[in-house]
Write an enzyme that holds these catalytic residues in place. Sequence first.
Site, PDB file in Angstrom:
ATOM      1  N   CYS A  53      -4.420  11.999  12.793  1.00  0.00           N
ATOM      2  CA  CYS A  53      -5.189  10.749  12.973  1.00  0.00           C
ATOM      3  C   CYS A  53      -4.864  10.240  14.385  1.00  0.00           C
ATOM      4  CB  CYS A  53      -4.812   9.746  11.907  1.00  0.00           C
ATOM      5  SG  CYS A  53      -3.087   9.360  11.948  1.00  0.00           S
ATOM      6  N   ASP A  96       4.958   0.379  11.860  1.00  0.00           N
ATOM      7  CA  ASP A  96       3.704  -0.209  11.354  1.00  0.00           C
ATOM      8  C   ASP A  96       3.525  -1.659  11.762  1.00  0.00           C
ATOM      9  OD1 ASP A  96       3.741   1.618   8.189  1.00  0.00           O
ATOM     10  OD2 ASP A  96       3.242   2.201  10.233  1.00  0.00           O
ATOM     11  N   ARG A 133       0.596  14.323  13.041  1.00  0.00           N
ATOM     12  CA  ARG A 133       0.975  14.152  11.628  1.00  0.00           C
ATOM     13  C   ARG A 133       1.267  15.501  10.961  1.00  0.00           C
ATOM     14  NH1 ARG A 133      -0.792   8.985  10.170  1.00  0.00           N
ATOM     15  NH2 ARG A 133       0.916   8.922   8.684  1.00  0.00           N
ATOM     16  N   ARG A 156      -8.557  -0.735   4.796  1.00  0.00           N
ATOM     17  CA  ARG A 156      -7.747   0.306   4.150  1.00  0.00           C
ATOM     18  C   ARG A 156      -6.405  -0.259   3.710  1.00  0.00           C
ATOM     19  NH1 ARG A 156      -6.139   4.503   7.829  1.00  0.00           N
ATOM     20  NH2 ARG A 156      -4.876   4.981   6.011  1.00  0.00           N
ATOM     21  N   LYS A 188       0.844  -1.208   0.000  1.00  0.00           N
ATOM     22  CA  LYS A 188       0.000   0.000   0.000  1.00  0.00           C
ATOM     23  C   LYS A 188       0.874   1.251   0.000  1.00  0.00           C
ATOM     24  CE  LYS A 188      -1.707   1.549   4.030  1.00  0.00           C
ATOM     25  NZ  LYS A 188      -1.435   2.939   4.413  1.00  0.00           N
ATOM     26  N   ASN A 189       1.903   1.263   0.847  1.00  0.00           N
ATOM     27  CA  ASN A 189       2.673   2.485   1.049  1.00  0.00           C
ATOM     28  C   ASN A 189       3.692   2.762  -0.049  1.00  0.00           C
ATOM     29  OD1 ASN A 189       1.118   2.908   3.255  1.00  0.00           O
ATOM     30  ND2 ASN A 189       2.689   2.377   4.755  1.00  0.00           N
TER      31      ASN A 189
HETATM   32  C1  EPZ Z   1       4.298   6.865   6.133  1.00  0.00           C
HETATM   33  O1  EPZ Z   1       3.560   7.914   6.726  1.00  0.00           O
HETATM   34  C2  EPZ Z   1       3.368   5.662   6.103  1.00  0.00           C
HETATM   35  N1  EPZ Z   1       2.161   5.966   5.325  1.00  0.00           N
HETATM   36  C3  EPZ Z   1       2.962   5.274   7.521  1.00  0.00           C
HETATM   37  O2  EPZ Z   1       2.193   4.083   7.429  1.00  0.00           O
HETATM   38  C4  EPZ Z   1       4.229   4.961   8.322  1.00  0.00           C
HETATM   39  O3  EPZ Z   1       3.871   4.646   9.640  1.00  0.00           O
HETATM   40  C5  EPZ Z   1       5.152   6.185   8.299  1.00  0.00           C
HETATM   41  O4  EPZ Z   1       5.464   6.541   6.924  1.00  0.00           O
HETATM   42  C6  EPZ Z   1       6.470   5.927   9.020  1.00  0.00           C
HETATM   43  O5  EPZ Z   1       7.114   4.822   8.453  1.00  0.00           O
HETATM   44  C7  EPZ Z   1       2.237   5.970   3.969  1.00  0.00           C
HETATM   45  O6  EPZ Z   1       3.290   5.741   3.383  1.00  0.00           O
HETATM   46  C8  EPZ Z   1       0.960   6.232   3.240  1.00  0.00           C
HETATM   47  P1  EPZ Z   1       6.373  10.202   8.255  1.00  0.00           P
HETATM   48  P2  EPZ Z   1       4.162   9.426   6.724  1.00  0.00           P
HETATM   49  O7  EPZ Z   1       6.252  11.507   7.564  1.00  0.00           O
HETATM   50  O8  EPZ Z   1       5.032   9.632   5.554  1.00  0.00           O
HETATM   51  C9  EPZ Z   1       6.971  13.284  11.724  1.00  0.00           C
HETATM   52  C10 EPZ Z   1       0.341   2.699   7.808  1.00  0.00           C
HETATM   53  O9  EPZ Z   1      -0.106   2.163   8.837  1.00  0.00           O
HETATM   54  N2  EPZ Z   1       6.846  14.302  10.682  1.00  0.00           N
HETATM   55  O10 EPZ Z   1       7.503   9.292   7.881  1.00  0.00           O
HETATM   56  O11 EPZ Z   1       3.005  10.337   6.911  1.00  0.00           O
HETATM   57  C11 EPZ Z   1       5.672  12.531  11.959  1.00  0.00           C
HETATM   58  O12 EPZ Z   1       4.834  13.243  12.861  1.00  0.00           O
HETATM   59  C12 EPZ Z   1       0.806   4.141   7.857  1.00  0.00           C
HETATM   60  O13 EPZ Z   1       0.450   2.129   6.693  1.00  0.00           O
HETATM   61  C13 EPZ Z   1       7.136  15.631  11.021  1.00  0.00           C
HETATM   62  O14 EPZ Z   1       7.485  15.942  12.143  1.00  0.00           O
HETATM   63  O15 EPZ Z   1       5.021   9.390   8.049  1.00  0.00           O
HETATM   64  C14 EPZ Z   1       6.170  11.226  12.539  1.00  0.00           C
HETATM   65  O16 EPZ Z   1       6.414  11.397  13.917  1.00  0.00           O
HETATM   66  C15 EPZ Z   1       0.621   4.757   9.233  1.00  0.00           C
HETATM   67  N3  EPZ Z   1       7.017  16.578  10.044  1.00  0.00           N
HETATM   68  C16 EPZ Z   1       7.496  10.989  11.798  1.00  0.00           C
HETATM   69  O17 EPZ Z   1       7.879  12.267  11.275  1.00  0.00           O
HETATM   70  C17 EPZ Z   1       6.634  16.259   8.755  1.00  0.00           C
HETATM   71  O18 EPZ Z   1       6.567  17.175   7.899  1.00  0.00           O
HETATM   72  C18 EPZ Z   1       7.399  10.016  10.651  1.00  0.00           C
HETATM   73  O19 EPZ Z   1       6.349  10.445   9.821  1.00  0.00           O
HETATM   74  C19 EPZ Z   1       6.340  14.918   8.456  1.00  0.00           C
HETATM   75  C20 EPZ Z   1       6.463  13.954   9.430  1.00  0.00           C
END
Ligand code: EPZ
Length: 420
Positions: free
Chosen positions: A115, A306, A120, A398, A22-23
């Site tokens: 969420c 995850d 996020r 999802r 998915k990701n």
């Molecule tokens: C991706 O989300 C995945 N989703 C998530 O999977 C996964 O948990 C996550 O990466 C981490 O591996 C998809 O790919 C669709 P991040 P993403 O930006 O990109 C912080 C699932 O269950 N952050 O890597 O949104 C954030 O708050 C989902 O399949 C900032 O601070 O996650 C978090 O603490 C859930 N500022 C950390 O970084 C930003 O601008 C990692 O988030 C962006 C993120």
Amino acid sequence: MDSFLIKGGTPLHGEVTISGAKNATLPIMAATLLTDEPCVIRNVPNLSDVRFMGKILESLGAEVSFHDHTLKVRAKKIKGVGDYDLIRKMRGSICILGPLLGRLGKAQVSLPGGCVIGARPIDLHLKGVKALGANVKIEHGYIIATARKLHGDSVFMGGRSGPTVLGTANVLMAAALAEGVTVIESAACEPEVTDLANFLVAMGAKIHGIGSPTLTITGVKKLHGAEHEVIPDRIEAATFAIAAAATNGEVTIKRARVDHLHAVIDKLVECGVKIERNNGSLKICRNGRLKPVDITTLPYSGYPTDAQAQMMALMAVTPGISIITERVFESRFMHVSELARLGADISIEGPSAIVKGGKPLSGAPIMASDLRASAALVIAGLAAKGMTQVNRVYHIDRGYENIDEKLRKLGGRVERIEES
Ligand code: EPZ
């Protein structure tokens, strides 16, 4: 809203084939916006999030068709304004920002909602596109970004919780059509980002350092259509491996990318699960009594956040004390209270959950809250004595294709109750 009725206590046995990731699929779908030529994406999982992203691409003007795990997209003529309500409903849709800016020089997308696993934020996404020359403002719940012409630059994309997966994806896609060279430092190294980069290269992008924390992109004038096969879903594979261990079963997981699962395999072996690897599949079997293990989630190639909830369900049925620390998101323990309804003994101390495992779980009605928490509840229900009803399984639909069907094929007593 559908529910799962699960009769626990049956070990899972047999073979399961893993679907596409998915990701990886979601950002790759967004990347098709970068060209006016047709793209064909294979091994696409049939998930509600994927169908939803297809609707978002159509709302931007792209032609989308999806049959038998093959997605065809042609973004011949598109607009830069995404449908507010569609986009705000799925966090993953933020990854249309980069391609719209790269292709059109403008993007208007709704701020993605937070969420249950945390606020996020998207500060790093905006930092990245600003570094490439975009002007960004937030108005009436929209991100409004414009750029006469994006230019290459160096940008550090590490945040307080490490690299950002979709933030890296956004900058990578915008940089592919920017003038000059972009260097992304502290880029996310998740296999899904690598898969996206490989798709962009197939489209004609010039990217070096794929899979490393430093990505160097030399912008090109135009990208062409491409065909691509999505990598298998490492988190689905981890989920089935943990379910096999939790139910004392023996399961062969086919089409798993073992090289994407080292951290999960390491932890399962440490707790006593027997794992045989043979080209592209993993055989998981319980090998007597399991031992508790401590988990700390980290960016790739550390233990994946995850797969944290699923491992907590396994530790809840493993005698002894394990400490599970969540370092990627600020609050990803929604599954704890629902696991407690099944009799799990878990207390939360800041970023850690202390799991006192070993008491047999007993079935009860429980509520899914987010995608991976729901998977943990299903695993716990399979291991518990008696009947468990998991409500609101739309969360699980999802990110897992036909998980109830796949579990039934493994002997799991899982019945989907469709609410009219
Ligand atoms: C991706 O989300 C995945 N989703 C998530 O999977 C996964 O948990 C996550 O990466 C981490 O591996 C998809 O790919 C669709 P991040 P993403 O930006 O990109 C912080 C699932 O269950 N952050 O890597 O949104 C954030 O708050 C989902 O399949 C900032 O601070 O996650 C978090 O603490 C859930 N500022 C950390 O970084 C930003 O601008 C990692 O988030 C962006 C993120």
